[in-house]
Design a protein around this motif. Structure first.
Motif, mmCIF file in Angstrom:
data_model
loop_
_atom_site.group_PDB
_atom_site.id
_atom_site.type_symbol
_atom_site.label_atom_id
_atom_site.label_comp_id
_atom_site.label_asym_id
_atom_site.label_seq_id
_atom_site.Cartn_x
_atom_site.Cartn_y
_atom_site.Cartn_z
ATOM 1 N N THR A 1 0.827 -1.202 0.000
ATOM 2 C CA THR A 1 0.000 0.000 0.000
ATOM 3 C C THR A 1 0.867 1.260 0.000
ATOM 4 O OG1 THR A 1 -1.621 -1.262 1.220
ATOM 5 C CG2 THR A 1 -1.919 1.106 1.189
ATOM 6 N N ILE A 2 1.896 1.239 0.834
ATOM 7 C CA ILE A 2 2.796 2.397 0.876
ATOM 8 C C ILE A 2 3.482 2.580 -0.478
ATOM 9 C CG2 ILE A 2 4.925 3.280 1.924
ATOM 10 C CD1 ILE A 2 4.063 1.784 4.496
ATOM 11 N N LEU A 3 3.914 1.444 -1.060
ATOM 12 C CA LEU A 3 4.660 1.530 -2.316
ATOM 13 C C LEU A 3 3.771 1.936 -3.487
ATOM 14 C CD1 LEU A 3 7.094 -1.447 -1.900
ATOM 15 C CD2 LEU A 3 7.616 0.988 -1.791
ATOM 16 N N ASP A 4 2.459 1.620 -3.404
ATOM 17 C CA ASP A 4 1.541 2.056 -4.468
ATOM 18 C C ASP A 4 1.651 3.570 -4.661
ATOM 19 O OD1 ASP A 4 0.669 -0.446 -4.955
ATOM 20 O OD2 ASP A 4 -1.255 -0.240 -3.922
ATOM 21 N N THR A 5 1.583 4.308 -3.532
ATOM 22 C CA THR A 5 1.657 5.762 -3.603
ATOM 23 C C THR A 5 3.002 6.215 -4.184
ATOM 24 O OG1 THR A 5 0.328 5.783 -1.593
ATOM 25 C CG2 THR A 5 1.294 7.873 -2.265
ATOM 26 N N CYS A 6 4.095 5.658 -3.643
ATOM 27 C CA CYS A 6 5.423 6.032 -4.135
ATOM 28 C C CYS A 6 5.528 5.786 -5.639
ATOM 29 C CB CYS A 6 6.516 5.203 -3.458
ATOM 30 S SG CYS A 6 6.594 5.390 -1.700
ATOM 31 N N SER A 7 5.043 4.624 -6.080
ATOM 32 C CA SER A 7 5.288 4.276 -7.476
ATOM 33 C C SER A 7 4.467 5.157 -8.418
ATOM 34 C CB SER A 7 5.022 2.791 -7.727
ATOM 35 O OG SER A 7 3.742 2.439 -7.285
ATOM 36 N N MET A 8 3.245 5.530 -8.023
ATOM 37 C CA MET A 8 2.447 6.411 -8.877
ATOM 38 C C MET A 8 3.079 7.801 -8.976
ATOM 39 S SD MET A 8 0.141 4.776 -10.314
ATOM 40 C CE MET A 8 1.357 3.472 -10.369
ATOM 41 N N LEU A 9 3.632 8.261 -7.840
ATOM 42 C CA LEU A 9 4.296 9.563 -7.821
ATOM 43 C C LEU A 9 5.474 9.558 -8.804
ATOM 44 C CD1 LEU A 9 3.546 11.965 -6.019
ATOM 45 C CD2 LEU A 9 5.424 11.336 -4.517
ATOM 46 N N ILE A 10 6.310 8.539 -8.710
ATOM 47 C CA ILE A 10 7.477 8.439 -9.596
ATOM 48 C C ILE A 10 7.040 8.354 -11.057
ATOM 49 C CG2 ILE A 10 9.406 6.924 -10.262
ATOM 50 C CD1 ILE A 10 9.638 6.145 -7.321
ATOM 51 N N TYR A 11 6.044 7.496 -11.300
ATOM 52 C CA TYR A 11 5.587 7.237 -12.673
ATOM 53 C C TYR A 11 5.093 8.520 -13.340
ATOM 54 C CZ TYR A 11 2.551 5.104 -16.312
ATOM 55 O OH TYR A 11 1.934 4.744 -17.478
ATOM 56 N N PHE A 12 4.185 9.243 -12.680
ATOM 57 C CA PHE A 12 3.619 10.423 -13.327
ATOM 58 C C PHE A 12 4.601 11.595 -13.380
ATOM 59 C CE2 PHE A 12 -0.387 8.117 -12.813
ATOM 60 C CZ PHE A 12 -0.913 8.304 -14.091
ATOM 61 N N GLN A 13 5.512 11.663 -12.427
ATOM 62 C CA GLN A 13 6.556 12.692 -12.507
ATOM 63 C C GLN A 13 7.421 12.460 -13.754
ATOM 64 O OE1 GLN A 13 5.321 15.003 -10.677
ATOM 65 N NE2 GLN A 13 7.331 15.648 -9.916
ATOM 66 N N ILE A 14 7.847 11.226 -13.939
ATOM 67 C CA ILE A 14 8.693 10.912 -15.097
ATOM 68 C C ILE A 14 7.920 11.091 -16.392
ATOM 69 C CG2 ILE A 14 9.940 9.020 -16.258
ATOM 70 C CD1 ILE A 14 10.876 8.092 -13.533
ATOM 71 N N ALA A 15 6.631 10.672 -16.399
ATOM 72 C CA ALA A 15 5.813 10.823 -17.603
ATOM 73 C C ALA A 15 5.674 12.297 -17.981
ATOM 74 C CB ALA A 15 4.445 10.193 -17.384
ATOM 75 N N THR A 16 5.406 13.149 -16.990
ATOM 76 C CA THR A 16 5.247 14.582 -17.256
ATOM 77 C C THR A 16 6.543 15.168 -17.793
ATOM 78 O OG1 THR A 16 4.018 14.478 -15.182
ATOM 79 C CG2 THR A 16 4.148 16.617 -16.249
ATOM 80 N N LEU A 17 7.661 14.644 -17.294
ATOM 81 C CA LEU A 17 8.971 15.136 -17.710
ATOM 82 C C LEU A 17 9.240 14.808 -19.183
ATOM 83 C CD1 LEU A 17 10.715 16.379 -15.387
ATOM 84 C CD2 LEU A 17 12.282 14.460 -15.758
ATOM 85 N N ILE A 18 8.889 13.582 -19.575
ATOM 86 C CA ILE A 18 9.245 13.123 -20.922
ATOM 87 C C ILE A 18 8.220 13.517 -21.970
ATOM 88 C CG2 ILE A 18 9.554 11.021 -22.330
ATOM 89 C CD1 ILE A 18 11.221 9.896 -20.117
ATOM 90 N N PHE A 19 6.925 13.414 -21.639
ATOM 91 C CA PHE A 19 5.905 13.844 -22.603
ATOM 92 C C PHE A 19 5.650 15.337 -22.413
ATOM 93 C CE2 PHE A 19 4.857 9.295 -22.263
ATOM 94 C CZ PHE A 19 4.820 8.968 -23.610
ATOM 95 N N SER A 20 6.189 16.143 -23.325
ATOM 96 C CA SER A 20 6.077 17.589 -23.130
ATOM 97 C C SER A 20 4.622 18.045 -23.203
ATOM 98 C CB SER A 20 6.908 18.315 -24.196
ATOM 99 O OG SER A 20 6.609 17.762 -25.462
ATOM 100 N N GLU A 21 3.755 17.276 -23.934
ATOM 101 C CA GLU A 21 2.363 17.703 -24.063
ATOM 102 C C GLU A 21 1.589 17.593 -22.747
ATOM 103 O OE1 GLU A 21 3.931 15.172 -25.485
ATOM 104 O OE2 GLU A 21 2.548 13.685 -26.356
ATOM 105 N N LEU A 22 2.151 16.913 -21.747
ATOM 106 C CA LEU A 22 1.447 16.777 -20.466
ATOM 107 C C LEU A 22 1.682 17.982 -19.558
ATOM 108 C CD1 LEU A 22 2.053 13.026 -19.530
ATOM 109 C CD2 LEU A 22 0.098 14.043 -20.691
ATOM 110 N N ARG A 23 2.680 18.794 -19.920
ATOM 111 C CA ARG A 23 3.018 19.905 -19.031
ATOM 112 C C ARG A 23 2.022 21.056 -19.122
ATOM 113 N NH1 ARG A 23 9.103 20.008 -20.551
ATOM 114 N NH2 ARG A 23 8.925 17.776 -20.874
#
Lengths: 444, 444
Positions: A422-444
């Motif tokens: 449960t704790i890791l679910d939160t961590c992993s979503m945070l990491i995932y969407f941070q990296i996604a926003t970084l790489i897909f410029s259209e998400l910014r």
């Protein structure tokens, strides 16, 4: 076997039944009797030699025991409990309703009653509650022959005579084994052959510690002493076997987010099972809504690239699995005392190196799969980087939390799979969407 | 203690060291020595009385043992292994590189070498590999006095003399305990006091079965026989304690999706840890992509109502937790043999009733929370119905898969938390989006 006995019962061939059952080993006989009708149990039980009956009784489940007791006269009850060891009597009594306990105590002699009460007064899970007060004690000035004569006199009612304890004004000063006595000359004085290096446990010691000492020293029996080093009883290895199994079952339950169920799965009522399971389910369900709330922040992201959602289950489950591998390893290491809090940096560094290798293998496999399936280099890069980050964090959290729990004197077993996931679910979503926003410029 | 010894070492006060260490119990002494410098270990080890040295040696880890052996002369090596019980020697040999094994075997007498080889040839995890070939055997025509004299002569080198086995042309026909011998008259014939009800195990029996028999019958030792019921060795309770712990550790590993690591966490190299963990991680990661592929089918749904995504973690984690509670309970029930395949319908019905109560509590809590937070009746209804369906399915799958595994002779422990969670992720997403499409007409 059961069918054969049933056949004999039908023929009312009691002589044949008597001669058949008297050769069966008590645990097997108990199982056999339990498979019969209550009426037949009482009937066959009365055919048994007194000693066999008593020993078989200790192996029965408490329902059958209660059924038998209710049919006994006071005389029969007294005769049977005379044959049963005090610690077994206590085990039986702990499972019985108050009126049955009163009947058993009324029919025990004064000495036994005192012993039962002594044991019953020790806190559950303490060495005191495990021990039997029947043991062989010797005096340092006895000769080997005196000792053997004394054992002949008292030994047969003692649960174990293989180790005899040497006492002086009830204080424990040494021990001899029966092998020492048998191999010594008749006039050897106990003092000269006794071993004064006695490992004992205090009455209030936790039973887990007792079990560990048994495993470490390979004892058959260990003396239990009070705060003044006076011997008050012994614990035998068979009780320790049960403790080890019970402690392991408790850890299995905790690691699946349940409170341990005592006793039989089938006999425990549905509502008790619910009670043991519901608290953690509620806590974990509500904690999982935190991850949910976090996801609402990225609503726009997955409206723009809906494909992002489809990787959520894979990322969360990988995080959970990596984390629970580390936490289970550390929890078990703590339980067997291979790992201690002072080893924290050694453990963390080892898990870090493991996570590097594991994360490279997993993220290469997965990002290649994505590249082939979706031909999308940016997506593949997002998953590659997210998996690396998530796995390193997962193994770090997985090894840190059980050690922290231990440090703060919380049972590390609760830091197992479900809570870690449960704790890791939160961590992993945070990491995932941070990296996604970084790489897909259209998400910014 | 370590500091005190270090101080004495610095003062080169070997007499004082000798008198200090000789009173320490072997397992403690082994731990103390292991904490010293290699050079000092050899030095102190040579100061020990022969018997204490040998026993302490058996408690050391294999690195220290190897270090000591490399410093021994052949004579020292021979003298030490003469003092060590054969089954302990085998345990030591199994951990040593081939050249050290050859040296140990070369320096054992012919008889010991034969015994070691016999034990080494039994398959790992069989009763044969656990047993020691040193036990006391008696003849039925001996008197109690003959027997005790014989024990005095041979008993001191036998690992346990508490139970003596009566044989006739090597066939096992009964046993007597040393208590029987000590309490009997001198001229009592063994045949008249021996118990012919002997529980034994076959050399090829699995060690898990052996451990179960020990727990059931509370034995100190159990004879091991070949297919012709000839006694070939005995297994003692201390080896069984180790087996029980190892089997439990294995189950803990499997239930966290790891292959069991043998031996020390710290000494096992990183790449071996990776090897034990990576296979399941890969399998589970790739299985989780099935859930992902399923989600891509509902892309339009969460483009229309993005809030739906935020409940995914809560639903998946609740499904996983409910499922692993049931699977862990059933897996442990199977391990302790309380639950068997024939109980399937009883178990499924019990879990069904538990899931009804659990699902009502969890879904009421959560749908109320949603109603208050989002004031959206339809959303609340979707979550209410999904949770009910998911939890019932989770408990059903959780109790069914381990029992099916058992039926098909697969280890039920692999059906634990991680695999169950992955399977349930797919089920729960299917239920969730089906119900959502049903209730939100705009998604159709």
């Amino acid at each position: 076997m059961t069918e054969y006995i049933l056949q004999l019962l039908e023929q009312k061939n009691y002589i044949k039944i008597k001669s058949t059952v008297k050769d069966i080993i008590p645990p097997d006989l108990a199982a056999l009797l339990e498979s019969l009708e209550p009426r037949d149990i009482t009937l066959i039980f009365r055919l048994l030699p007194k000693e066999l009956a008593a020993e078989t009784f200790t192996y029965m489940d408490s329902d059958t025991q209660m059924h038998l007791i209710s049919g006994f006269s006071d005389k029969e009850l007294r005769e049977m409990f005379d044959e049963i060891f005090v610690d077994d009597t206590v085990d039986i009594i702990e499972e019985m309703p108050a009126n049955v306990v009163a009947r058993i105590l009324k029919n025990s002699d004064l000495e036994t009653r005192k012993q039962i009460n002594t044991i019953l007064n020790y806190p559950a899970d303490s060495a005191g509650s495990l021990m039997t007060t029947e043991y062989v004690y010797l005096h340092r000035d006895m000769t080997s022959k005196d000792a053997l004569d004394w054992i002949r006199k008292v030994g047969v009612v003692k649960e174990t005579i293989y180790t005899c304890y040497v006492t002086e004004s009830r204080k424990l000063i040494g021990y001899v084994t029966i092998l020492d006595l048998v191999t010594a000359d008749e006039d050897t004085v106990i003092e000269s052959i006794m071993d004064t290096n006695v490992i004992s446990v205090n009455t209030h010691e936790d039973r887990e510690i007792v079990a560990k000492k048994f495993s470490k020293y390979d004892f058959l029996a260990m003396p239990v002493v009070d705060n003044e080093n006076r011997i008050v009883g012994i614990i035998t290895f068979d009780d320790v076997l049960d403790v080890i199994q019970e402690e392991n079952e408790e850890d299995f339950s905790k690691m699946a987010a349940m409170q341990p169920t005592e006793g039989s799965y089938f006999k425990t009522p549905v509502l008790i099972h619910v009670k043991n399971r519901i608290l953690w389910l509620l806590v974990l369900m509500l904690s999982a809504t935190i991850t949910g709330t976090l996801l609402t922040k990225y609503e726009e992201s997955f409206q723009t690239i809906p494909l992002l959602v489809s990787f959520i289950p894979m990322l969360m489950s990988t995080a959970g699995n990596c984390g629970s591998q580390s936490s289970t390893t550390v929890i078990r290491g703590l339980a067997t005392e291979e790992i201690q809090f002072k080893d924290y940096f050694k453990v963390a560094f080892k898990e870090f190196r493991i996570s590097i290798v594991v994360s490279l293998i997993l993220s290469l496999t997965n990002s290649l799969r994505i590249l082939v399936m979706y031909k999308d280099f940016r997506l593949s890069a997002v998953i590659f980087l997210s998996l690396i980050g998530i796995i390193i964090i997962a193994k770090f959290v997985g090894c840190t939390l059980p050690l922290l729990a231990k440090k703060f004197k919380i049972d590390p077993a609760i830091m197992a799979n479900p809570l870690i996931s449960t704790i890791l679910d939160t961590c992993s979503m945070l990491i995932y969407f941070q990296i996604a926003t970084l790489i897909f410029s259209e998400l910014r």
